[in-house]
Design a protein around this motif. Sequence first.
Motif, short mmCIF file in Angstrom:
data_model
loop_
_atom_site.label_atom_id
_atom_site.label_comp_id
_atom_site.label_asym_id
_atom_site.label_seq_id
_atom_site.Cartn_x
_atom_site.Cartn_y
_atom_site.Cartn_z
N THR A 207 1.01 -1.44 0.05
CA THR A 207 0.41 -0.01 0.28
C THR A 207 1.11 1.18 -0.42
O THR A 207 0.40 2.39 -0.19
N ARG A 208 2.18 1.11 0.02
CA ARG A 208 3.27 1.97 -0.11
C ARG A 208 2.83 2.88 -1.30
O ARG A 208 3.53 2.70 -2.33
N GLU A 209 2.87 4.50 -0.93
CA GLU A 209 3.34 4.59 -2.15
C GLU A 209 4.94 4.86 -2.66
O GLU A 209 5.65 4.76 -2.31
N PRO A 210 5.22 4.87 -3.53
CA PRO A 210 6.38 4.65 -4.04
C PRO A 210 7.47 5.65 -3.91
O PRO A 210 6.72 7.15 -3.91
N PRO A 211 8.69 5.80 -3.10
CA PRO A 211 9.32 6.92 -3.02
C PRO A 211 9.71 7.67 -4.06
O PRO A 211 9.32 7.69 -4.95
N LEU A 212 9.51 9.17 -3.87
CA LEU A 212 10.24 10.33 -4.37
C LEU A 212 11.79 10.20 -5.37
O LEU A 212 11.96 10.63 -4.62
N SER A 213 10.85 10.16 -6.80
CA SER A 213 12.46 10.11 -7.82
C SER A 213 13.07 11.64 -8.07
O SER A 213 11.54 11.90 -8.62
N LEU A 214 14.10 11.72 -8.05
CA LEU A 214 13.94 13.73 -9.18
C LEU A 214 15.75 12.88 -9.97
O LEU A 214 16.95 12.60 -9.37
N ALA A 215 14.70 13.34 -11.15
CA ALA A 215 16.18 13.14 -11.78
C ALA A 215 16.74 14.45 -12.44
O ALA A 215 15.48 15.70 -12.97
N VAL A 216 18.64 15.00 -12.55
CA VAL A 216 18.61 15.70 -13.12
C VAL A 216 18.76 15.63 -14.24
O VAL A 216 20.15 15.42 -14.61
N VAL A 217 18.56 16.36 -15.26
CA VAL A 217 18.54 16.86 -16.94
C VAL A 217 19.26 17.80 -17.66
O VAL A 217 18.55 18.39 -16.87
N ARG A 218 19.95 17.23 -18.20
CA ARG A 218 20.17 18.52 -19.58
C ARG A 218 19.71 18.60 -20.51
O ARG A 218 19.91 17.52 -21.06
N ASP A 219 19.26 19.39 -21.01
CA ASP A 219 17.80 19.44 -22.23
C ASP A 219 18.59 21.14 -22.88
O ASP A 219 18.04 21.95 -22.63
N GLY A 220 19.13 20.90 -23.79
CA GLY A 220 20.30 22.17 -24.75
C GLY A 220 20.14 23.06 -23.63
O GLY A 220 21.56 22.80 -22.83
N VAL B 100 16.43 28.40 -17.92
CA VAL B 100 15.58 27.73 -17.91
C VAL B 100 15.31 26.34 -17.03
O VAL B 100 16.13 25.51 -16.97
N LEU B 101 14.59 26.53 -16.33
CA LEU B 101 14.52 25.59 -15.31
C LEU B 101 13.06 25.00 -15.33
O LEU B 101 11.98 25.36 -15.67
N VAL B 102 12.55 23.44 -16.32
CA VAL B 102 11.94 22.48 -16.21
C VAL B 102 11.59 21.16 -15.71
O VAL B 102 12.72 20.77 -15.00
N LEU B 103 10.49 22.11 -15.22
CA LEU B 103 9.98 21.05 -14.06
C LEU B 103 9.38 19.69 -14.99
O LEU B 103 7.67 19.99 -15.18
N ASP B 104 9.96 18.51 -15.43
CA ASP B 104 8.38 17.63 -15.64
C ASP B 104 7.65 16.80 -14.99
O ASP B 104 8.20 16.21 -13.76
N LEU B 105 6.96 16.88 -14.51
CA LEU B 105 5.54 16.67 -13.69
C LEU B 105 4.92 15.37 -14.61
O LEU B 105 3.35 14.88 -13.48
#
Length: 122
Positions: free
Chosen positions: A17-30, A64-69
């Motif tokens: 029942t536990r929600e998977p933990p938050l994962s954050l990946a930082v990538v460069r896009d141009g 520019v910082l993009v948050l892919d949600l």
Amino acid sequence: MSVHHAPCFQPADATTTREPPLSLAVVRDGSAIVVEVTGPLDMDTVGRLVDVVDSLTASQPPAVLVLDLSQVSFFCAAGVTALLTARRRVVACGGTMLLRRPSRITVAILDMVGLGDEFTTD
């Protein structure tokens, strides 16, 4: 006076029942930096997102910082506050913050609180 006892609640196995933990990946896009957010954005996890934004704006802030949600599975008031905080910090450094493909729950909550048009999306 009579007392009625509710049946005991027995939680299901925590691993199912536990929600998977938050994962954050930082990538460069141009010239932009993209933070790919996967999992729940709630009171327990939003601090990690804000910490990543702080670390990205501390040295050489991106234009520019993009948050892919697109993979956000849960979103609440804490998530709204985190997005507002992140945007404020990015703008203070002269940058722009964009939301990329916000998940349905993210869009629904932002609309519910009147911020649906507040964030620029790409």
